[in-house]
Design an enzyme around this catalytic site. Structure first.
Site, mmCIF file in Angstrom:
data_model
loop_
_atom_site.group_PDB
_atom_site.id
_atom_site.type_symbol
_atom_site.label_atom_id
_atom_site.label_comp_id
_atom_site.label_asym_id
_atom_site.label_seq_id
_atom_site.Cartn_x
_atom_site.Cartn_y
_atom_site.Cartn_z
ATOM 1 N N ASP A 157 -3.580 -90.673 65.062
ATOM 2 C CA ASP A 157 -4.976 -90.668 64.605
ATOM 3 C C ASP A 157 -5.241 -91.672 63.487
ATOM 4 O O ASP A 157 -6.386 -91.994 63.201
ATOM 5 C CB ASP A 157 -5.443 -89.250 64.218
ATOM 6 C CG ASP A 157 -4.586 -88.587 63.178
ATOM 7 O OD1 ASP A 157 -3.645 -89.223 62.676
ATOM 8 O OD2 ASP A 157 -4.859 -87.404 62.858
ATOM 9 N N ARG A 158 -4.195 -92.172 62.834
ATOM 10 C CA ARG A 158 -4.419 -93.160 61.767
ATOM 11 C C ARG A 158 -4.221 -94.578 62.300
ATOM 12 O O ARG A 158 -3.543 -94.770 63.305
ATOM 13 C CB ARG A 158 -3.419 -92.946 60.629
ATOM 14 C CG ARG A 158 -3.594 -91.630 59.931
ATOM 15 C CD ARG A 158 -2.682 -91.564 58.727
ATOM 16 N NE ARG A 158 -2.927 -90.330 58.003
ATOM 17 C CZ ARG A 158 -2.664 -90.149 56.718
ATOM 18 N NH1 ARG A 158 -2.129 -91.131 56.023
ATOM 19 N NH2 ARG A 158 -2.925 -89.013 56.128
ATOM 20 N N HIS A 190 1.405 -88.005 59.740
ATOM 21 C CA HIS A 190 2.143 -89.163 59.225
ATOM 22 C C HIS A 190 3.404 -88.741 58.478
ATOM 23 O O HIS A 190 4.161 -89.582 58.016
ATOM 24 C CB HIS A 190 1.242 -89.944 58.273
ATOM 25 C CG HIS A 190 0.750 -89.084 57.155
ATOM 26 N ND1 HIS A 190 -0.213 -88.126 57.354
ATOM 27 C CD2 HIS A 190 1.119 -88.992 55.862
ATOM 28 C CE1 HIS A 190 -0.424 -87.499 56.216
ATOM 29 N NE2 HIS A 190 0.370 -87.996 55.294
ATOM 30 N N ASP A 196 0.049 -93.839 63.403
ATOM 31 C CA ASP A 196 0.953 -92.883 62.741
ATOM 32 C C ASP A 196 1.595 -91.919 63.737
ATOM 33 O O ASP A 196 1.498 -92.100 64.949
ATOM 34 C CB ASP A 196 0.198 -92.116 61.653
ATOM 35 C CG ASP A 196 -0.814 -91.153 62.243
ATOM 36 O OD1 ASP A 196 -1.296 -91.423 63.364
ATOM 37 O OD2 ASP A 196 -1.113 -90.136 61.598
ATOM 38 N N ARG A 247 1.199 -77.227 57.405
ATOM 39 C CA ARG A 247 2.335 -78.159 57.395
ATOM 40 C C ARG A 247 3.406 -77.628 56.481
ATOM 41 O O ARG A 247 3.138 -77.308 55.318
ATOM 42 C CB ARG A 247 1.904 -79.539 56.908
ATOM 43 C CG ARG A 247 1.147 -80.253 57.949
ATOM 44 C CD ARG A 247 0.868 -81.683 57.571
ATOM 45 N NE ARG A 247 -0.207 -82.134 58.443
ATOM 46 C CZ ARG A 247 -0.880 -83.252 58.286
ATOM 47 N NH1 ARG A 247 -0.568 -84.070 57.298
ATOM 48 N NH2 ARG A 247 -1.835 -83.585 59.116
ATOM 49 N N SER A 255 -7.617 -92.869 53.894
ATOM 50 C CA SER A 255 -6.255 -92.585 54.329
ATOM 51 C C SER A 255 -5.987 -93.117 55.732
ATOM 52 O O SER A 255 -5.211 -92.525 56.483
ATOM 53 C CB SER A 255 -6.008 -91.078 54.279
ATOM 54 O OG SER A 255 -6.968 -90.398 55.057
ATOM 55 N N ASP A 266 0.977 -88.961 64.934
ATOM 56 C CA ASP A 266 0.192 -88.311 65.997
ATOM 57 C C ASP A 266 -0.952 -89.177 66.515
ATOM 58 O O ASP A 266 -1.799 -88.696 67.268
ATOM 59 C CB ASP A 266 -0.337 -86.955 65.521
ATOM 60 C CG ASP A 266 -1.283 -87.077 64.337
ATOM 61 O OD1 ASP A 266 -1.140 -88.049 63.562
ATOM 62 O OD2 ASP A 266 -2.170 -86.218 64.177
ATOM 63 N N LYS A 268 -10.024 -88.433 63.983
ATOM 64 C CA LYS A 268 -9.900 -89.864 63.794
ATOM 65 C C LYS A 268 -8.997 -90.400 64.892
ATOM 66 O O LYS A 268 -8.238 -89.647 65.491
ATOM 67 C CB LYS A 268 -9.361 -90.182 62.400
ATOM 68 C CG LYS A 268 -8.080 -89.477 61.990
ATOM 69 C CD LYS A 268 -7.853 -89.729 60.522
ATOM 70 C CE LYS A 268 -6.546 -89.149 60.014
ATOM 71 N NZ LYS A 268 -6.621 -87.691 59.797
HETATM 72 C C1 G16 Z 1 -5.031 -85.638 56.979
HETATM 73 C C2 G16 Z 1 -6.472 -85.356 57.199
HETATM 74 C C3 G16 Z 1 -7.296 -86.459 56.624
HETATM 75 C C4 G16 Z 1 -6.953 -86.673 55.171
HETATM 76 C C5 G16 Z 1 -5.474 -86.912 55.021
HETATM 77 C C6 G16 Z 1 -5.008 -86.964 53.588
HETATM 78 O O1 G16 Z 1 -4.680 -86.768 57.712
HETATM 79 O O2 G16 Z 1 -6.747 -85.234 58.567
HETATM 80 O O3 G16 Z 1 -8.640 -86.124 56.794
HETATM 81 O O4 G16 Z 1 -7.650 -87.764 54.655
HETATM 82 O O5 G16 Z 1 -4.771 -85.870 55.627
HETATM 83 O O6 G16 Z 1 -5.211 -85.727 53.020
HETATM 84 P P1 G16 Z 1 -4.572 -85.393 51.597
HETATM 85 O O7 G16 Z 1 -5.096 -86.436 50.673
HETATM 86 O O8 G16 Z 1 -5.081 -84.020 51.286
HETATM 87 O O9 G16 Z 1 -3.081 -85.482 51.730
HETATM 88 P P2 G16 Z 1 -3.497 -86.681 58.748
HETATM 89 O O10 G16 Z 1 -3.443 -88.043 59.359
HETATM 90 O O11 G16 Z 1 -2.317 -86.321 57.919
HETATM 91 O O12 G16 Z 1 -3.893 -85.595 59.699
#
Ligand code: G16
Length: 543
Positions: free
Chosen positions: A281-282, A114, A277, A22, A365, A279, A376
């Site tokens: 998944d949240r 997100h 969110d 990212r 998260s 994409d 997720k």
């Molecule tokens: C991603 C990961 C999750 C993780 C979250 C927060 O979520 O897929 O498993 O819990 O980031 O990670 P961090 O605390 O390292 O920022 P997503 O929804 O951004 O893909």
């Protein structure tokens, strides 16, 4: 159409974090940036020649351009076939499902989840393996190595592929199948849940507001909730995906989904509210006048999943990421289920799911999921909640009250300090790390430290070890503080402080969470010097 070999050189920082690579969109749009990383993916998977991959993204700015580059690079390197969501769109869970359904060699998801989108916001690329899940660290390590030594990549010189029409086309010798992004995913949901009970629920006047936050779940939620299950038209709001998510921050929490929170806390609130969110998944779950924290939601789903057809035989086991509250552990203990504790990042659940050790898992998260895919899944969580409400006839508030009465309450909140100076954040973590061995048995503002360590994870399936996964301090009586630096931010460092305290006294269950955690919050600062190192008096986000 000819294949061109382009000379390039390694670019600093091409290291996937918690979930893929990212960066700022402009970084991804820079010369060779995307191409270098895609070539590193090919290298990490032993080349793409003869392989079939899924490709799609959350529709954020640069999604469409990046898709064309990836297709030309796949064709140039001999890929057999790409299965692409129409318009280069796929939610993350739908991509995971397509990988599994078509037994492909994996897939590429273009998303920064997100994080906001736009030319000055974030973009991301993630590779998922043939099990449908995010590449584990032994694969991402190979990407890092390949990106650090790259000298050239191959790309086909060609016009853009028309991705707007369903059907099959070709690029050079490579076949491209453009599929409806929603159809297969919607069929999977139909298999998992009791759609008749859900139809009856809505037919009986149950009201819902699903906020898609101008992101990818809009079309999925409209098709499933409104068109198939009969939720009133207009129940799904902000349903058209836009490249900058309507200028918003597509993160389903009470801060960024404030519009939904306001409606749900108002006089005419619907029975059920949810958001997803960027994409898809949240998820965020909120009842009428009742916000459900992600850790509590995970615990409620684990306790009641058997009410949905897919889980009627019970769960094999459950898992949560380490910083997620231990409300899930209480359910597991009472129901005699194995409960695993993994590092933050969905990729760590993959082996447990593949090995049949767990059925359901989740993270603080706002991620919850099961063995139906290897990501997720926001809409899945919403449907499981609705299935449970339909079968029990309870309101969200009643579900929570009954859950706490049976299992006790884990008060829980995450405090985020965003875009802090990375050096200061690291200095804070190093200082605390050095203090940990001396903490057990000491008093911190009236509570005794029971244990203090840095979390490492030994994967029980493949024996791999992940170290430095967060600092944790637990107190006698069940309180806990965890400190971690985020692996998904793109500016400076994001400090995450996870706070938890437990209560078995029903008189406290309706207490405000921040109030209930007041002492733990003070201890967190006292132990680590958060204000001193970050220069902040308060967090940017409280979940
Ligand atoms: C991603 C990961 C999750 C993780 C979250 C927060 O979520 O897929 O498993 O819990 O980031 O990670 P961090 O605390 O390292 O920022 P997503 O929804 O951004 O893909």
């Amino acid at each position: 159409m000819s294949v061109i070999t382009v000379k390039t050189a390694p670019i600093d920082g091409q290291k996937p974090g918690t979930s893929g690579l990212r960066k700022k969109t402009r970084v991804f749009m820079g010369p060779h940036y995307l191409e270098n990383f895609v070539a590193a993916i090919w290298s990490a998977i032993g080349g793409v020649r003869g392989k079939t991959l899924v490709l799609g993204g959350d529709g954020r700015y640069f999604n469409d351009r990046a898709a064309q580059v990836i297709l030309r690079m796949a064709a140039a390197s001999g890929a057999k076939k790409m299965i692409v969501g129409q318009g280069a769109l796929l939610s993350t869970p739908a991509a995971s499902h397509l990988i599994r359904l078509n037994k492909t060699d994996g897939g590429i998801i273009m998303s920064a989840s997100h994080n906001p989108g736009g030319p000055d916001e974030d973009f991301g690329v993630k590779f998922n393996t043939p099990n449908g899940g995010p590449a584990p660290e032994n694969v991402t390590d190979k990407m890092v190595a390949a990106a650090a030594s790259i000298t050239e990549y191959q790309i086909m010189e060609a016009q853009d592929v028309d991705l707007s029409t369903l059907g099959t086309t070709t690029l050079g010798d490579m076949e491209i199948e453009i599929v409806d992004p929603v159809a297969d995913y919607a069929n999977l949901m139909k298999e998992l849940f009791d759609f008749n009970a859900l139809r009856d629920l809505f037919a009986g006047g149950f009201t819902l507001r699903f906020d898609a936050m101008h992101a990818i779940t809009g079309p999925y939620a409209k098709t499933i909730l409104e068109d198939t299950l009969g939720a009133a038209p207009g129940s799904v709001v902000n349903a058209t995906p836009s490249p900058d998510f309507g200028g918003g921050h597509p993160d389903p929490n009470p801060i960024w989904a404030k519009e939904l929170m306001d409606v749900m806390m108002g006089d005419d609130a619907p029975d059920f509210g949810a958001a997803s969110d960027g994409d898809g998944d949240r998820n965020m779950i909120v009842g009428r006048n009742c916000y459900v924290g992600p850790s509590d939601s995970l615990a409620v789903l684990a306790a009641n999943a058997h009410l949905a057809p897919a889980y009627s035989d019970g769960l094999k086991g459950v898992a949560r990421s380490m910083p997620t509250s231990r409300a899930l552990d209480r359910v597991a203990a009472k129901r005699g289920l194995d409960c695993y504790e993994t590092p933050t990042g969905w990729k760590f659940f993959g082996n447990l799911l593949d090995d049949g050790r767990i059925t359901l898992c989740g993270e603080e998260s706002a991620g919850t999921g099961s063995d139906h895919v290897r990501e997720k899944d926001g809409l899945w969580a919403v449907l499981l909640w609705l299935n449970i409400l339909a079968k029990t006839g309870k309101s969200v508030q009643q579900m929570m009250t009954d859950h706490w009465a049976e299992f006790g309450r884990n008060f829980y909140s995450r405090h985020d300090y965003e875009s802090v100076d990375a050096e200061e954040a690291n200095a804070m973590i190093e200082g605390l790390r050095a203090k940990l061995p001396g903490l057990p048995g000491t008093d911190v503002l009236g509570a005794t430290v029971e244990s203090a360590d840095e979390f490492s994870y030994d994967d029980p399936v493949d024996g791999s070890r992940a170290t430095a996964q967060g600092l944790r301090v637990t107190f006698t009586g069940g309180g806990r503080i965890v400190y971690r630096l985020s692996g998904t931010g793109t500016v400076g460092a994001t400090l995450r402080v996870y706070l938890e305290d437990v209560s078995d006294d029903p008189a406290t269950f309706t207490k405000d969470t921040q109030e209930a955690l007041k002492d733990m919050i003070a201890r967190a600062d006292h132990l680590a010097g958060i204000a001193k190192f970050t220069g902040r008096q308060a967090p940017d986000v409280r979940t």
